[in-house]
Design a protein around this motif. Structure first.
Motif, PDB file in Angstrom:
ATOM      1  N   ILE A 131      15.133  -3.580  -3.817  1.00  0.00           N
ATOM      2  CA  ILE A 131      14.517  -2.953  -4.996  1.00  0.00           C
ATOM      3  C   ILE A 131      14.060  -1.535  -4.660  1.00  0.00           C
ATOM      4  O   ILE A 131      14.298  -0.594  -5.410  1.00  0.00           O
ATOM      5  CB  ILE A 131      13.330  -3.807  -5.499  1.00  0.00           C
ATOM      6  N   LEU A 132      13.407  -1.393  -3.512  1.00  0.00           N
ATOM      7  CA  LEU A 132      12.902  -0.075  -3.109  1.00  0.00           C
ATOM      8  C   LEU A 132      14.040   0.909  -2.825  1.00  0.00           C
ATOM      9  O   LEU A 132      13.948   2.071  -3.188  1.00  0.00           O
ATOM     10  CB  LEU A 132      12.002  -0.203  -1.873  1.00  0.00           C
ATOM     11  N   LYS A 133      15.113   0.417  -2.217  1.00  0.00           N
ATOM     12  CA  LYS A 133      16.271   1.286  -1.979  1.00  0.00           C
ATOM     13  C   LYS A 133      16.860   1.760  -3.293  1.00  0.00           C
ATOM     14  O   LYS A 133      17.335   2.899  -3.393  1.00  0.00           O
ATOM     15  CB  LYS A 133      17.321   0.564  -1.131  1.00  0.00           C
TER      16      LYS A 133
ATOM     17  N   CYS B 152       0.840  -1.209   0.000  1.00  0.00           N
ATOM     18  CA  CYS B 152       0.000   0.000   0.000  1.00  0.00           C
ATOM     19  C   CYS B 152       0.869   1.251   0.000  1.00  0.00           C
ATOM     20  O   CYS B 152       0.606   2.193  -0.753  1.00  0.00           O
ATOM     21  CB  CYS B 152      -0.927   0.017   1.218  1.00  0.00           C
ATOM     22  N   TYR B 153       1.887   1.248   0.843  1.00  0.00           N
ATOM     23  CA  TYR B 153       2.782   2.407   0.881  1.00  0.00           C
ATOM     24  C   TYR B 153       3.487   2.611  -0.454  1.00  0.00           C
ATOM     25  O   TYR B 153       3.658   3.742  -0.914  1.00  0.00           O
ATOM     26  CB  TYR B 153       3.805   2.264   2.010  1.00  0.00           C
ATOM     27  N   VAL B 154       3.883   1.512  -1.099  1.00  0.00           N
ATOM     28  CA  VAL B 154       4.522   1.617  -2.414  1.00  0.00           C
ATOM     29  C   VAL B 154       3.560   2.274  -3.398  1.00  0.00           C
ATOM     30  O   VAL B 154       3.942   3.185  -4.151  1.00  0.00           O
ATOM     31  CB  VAL B 154       4.980   0.233  -2.928  1.00  0.00           C
ATOM     32  N   LYS B 155       2.315   1.830  -3.395  1.00  0.00           N
ATOM     33  CA  LYS B 155       1.313   2.391  -4.322  1.00  0.00           C
ATOM     34  C   LYS B 155       1.104   3.881  -4.083  1.00  0.00           C
ATOM     35  O   LYS B 155       0.804   4.625  -5.012  1.00  0.00           O
ATOM     36  CB  LYS B 155      -0.019   1.662  -4.187  1.00  0.00           C
ATOM     37  N   LEU B 156       1.278   4.321  -2.837  1.00  0.00           N
ATOM     38  CA  LEU B 156       1.124   5.740  -2.510  1.00  0.00           C
ATOM     39  C   LEU B 156       2.424   6.522  -2.694  1.00  0.00           C
ATOM     40  O   LEU B 156       2.457   7.729  -2.492  1.00  0.00           O
ATOM     41  CB  LEU B 156       0.615   5.903  -1.074  1.00  0.00           C
ATOM     42  N   GLY B 157       3.501   5.810  -3.050  1.00  0.00           N
ATOM     43  CA  GLY B 157       4.775   6.469  -3.294  1.00  0.00           C
ATOM     44  C   GLY B 157       5.586   6.753  -2.048  1.00  0.00           C
ATOM     45  O   GLY B 157       6.571   7.493  -2.101  1.00  0.00           O
ATOM     46  N   ASP B 158       5.195   6.163  -0.916  1.00  0.00           N
ATOM     47  CA  ASP B 158       5.932   6.370   0.338  1.00  0.00           C
ATOM     48  C   ASP B 158       6.898   5.197   0.543  1.00  0.00           C
ATOM     49  O   ASP B 158       6.623   4.256   1.299  1.00  0.00           O
ATOM     50  CB  ASP B 158       4.969   6.502   1.517  1.00  0.00           C
ATOM     51  N   ILE B 159       8.007   5.273  -0.158  1.00  0.00           N
ATOM     52  CA  ILE B 159       8.977   4.184  -0.191  1.00  0.00           C
ATOM     53  C   ILE B 159       9.588   3.931   1.195  1.00  0.00           C
ATOM     54  O   ILE B 159       9.783   2.782   1.593  1.00  0.00           O
ATOM     55  CB  ILE B 159      10.086   4.475  -1.230  1.00  0.00           C
ATOM     56  N   GLU B 160       9.860   4.989   1.938  1.00  0.00           N
ATOM     57  CA  GLU B 160      10.484   4.809   3.251  1.00  0.00           C
ATOM     58  C   GLU B 160       9.570   4.037   4.202  1.00  0.00           C
ATOM     59  O   GLU B 160      10.028   3.146   4.927  1.00  0.00           O
ATOM     60  CB  GLU B 160      10.884   6.164   3.832  1.00  0.00           C
ATOM     61  N   LYS B 161       8.275   4.359   4.203  1.00  0.00           N
ATOM     62  CA  LYS B 161       7.347   3.617   5.062  1.00  0.00           C
ATOM     63  C   LYS B 161       7.177   2.182   4.571  1.00  0.00           C
ATOM     64  O   LYS B 161       6.992   1.270   5.362  1.00  0.00           O
ATOM     65  CB  LYS B 161       6.002   4.331   5.161  1.00  0.00           C
TER      66      LYS B 161
END
Length: 109
Positions: free
Chosen positions: A101-103, A62-71
């Motif tokens: 991947i997120l980093k 969900c956080y990825v979809k919202l663009g909040d990579i750190e969370k």
């Protein structure tokens, strides 16, 4: 879809900390693309239930979809802790790969 949400909300009125209801509602909102509401219910679920890792995956997504990579990374890190606790090595590896991947995405921004 709203029938299922209505049913889950009614169940939660009777038992607001029902883990199955909280998780189910979070997942229904996630399927609908309502990631903000999904996060609310998934976080509540994780506060009342000792999840083995899947709830943290959903929260991170969900956080990825919202663009909040750190969370998202924080959610995966908590998921890794739970996966270790419950000896889910494949989940631990999956979450570690997702973090890498997120980093990489953070470095590109």
């Amino acid at each position: 879809m709203s029938d299922r949400i209505d049913m889950l909300k009614k169940a939660l009125e009777k038992d607001p900390e029902n883990p199955l209801g909280l998780y189910g509602l979070g997942m229904e909102y996630m399927k609908m693309g309502n990631f903000e509401d999904a996060i609310v219910y998934l976080k509540k679920y994780l506060s009342v239930y000792d999840d083995q890792g899947a709830g943290y995956r959903a929260l991170a997504q969900c956080y990825v979809k919202l663009g909040d990579i750190e969370k998202a990374i924080e959610a995966y890190e908590r998921g890794i802790e739970q996966a270790k606790k419950y000896k889910h090595a494949s989940m631990e590896k999956e979450f570690s790969q997702e973090i890498e991947i997120l980093k990489g995405k953070i470095g590109k921004n």
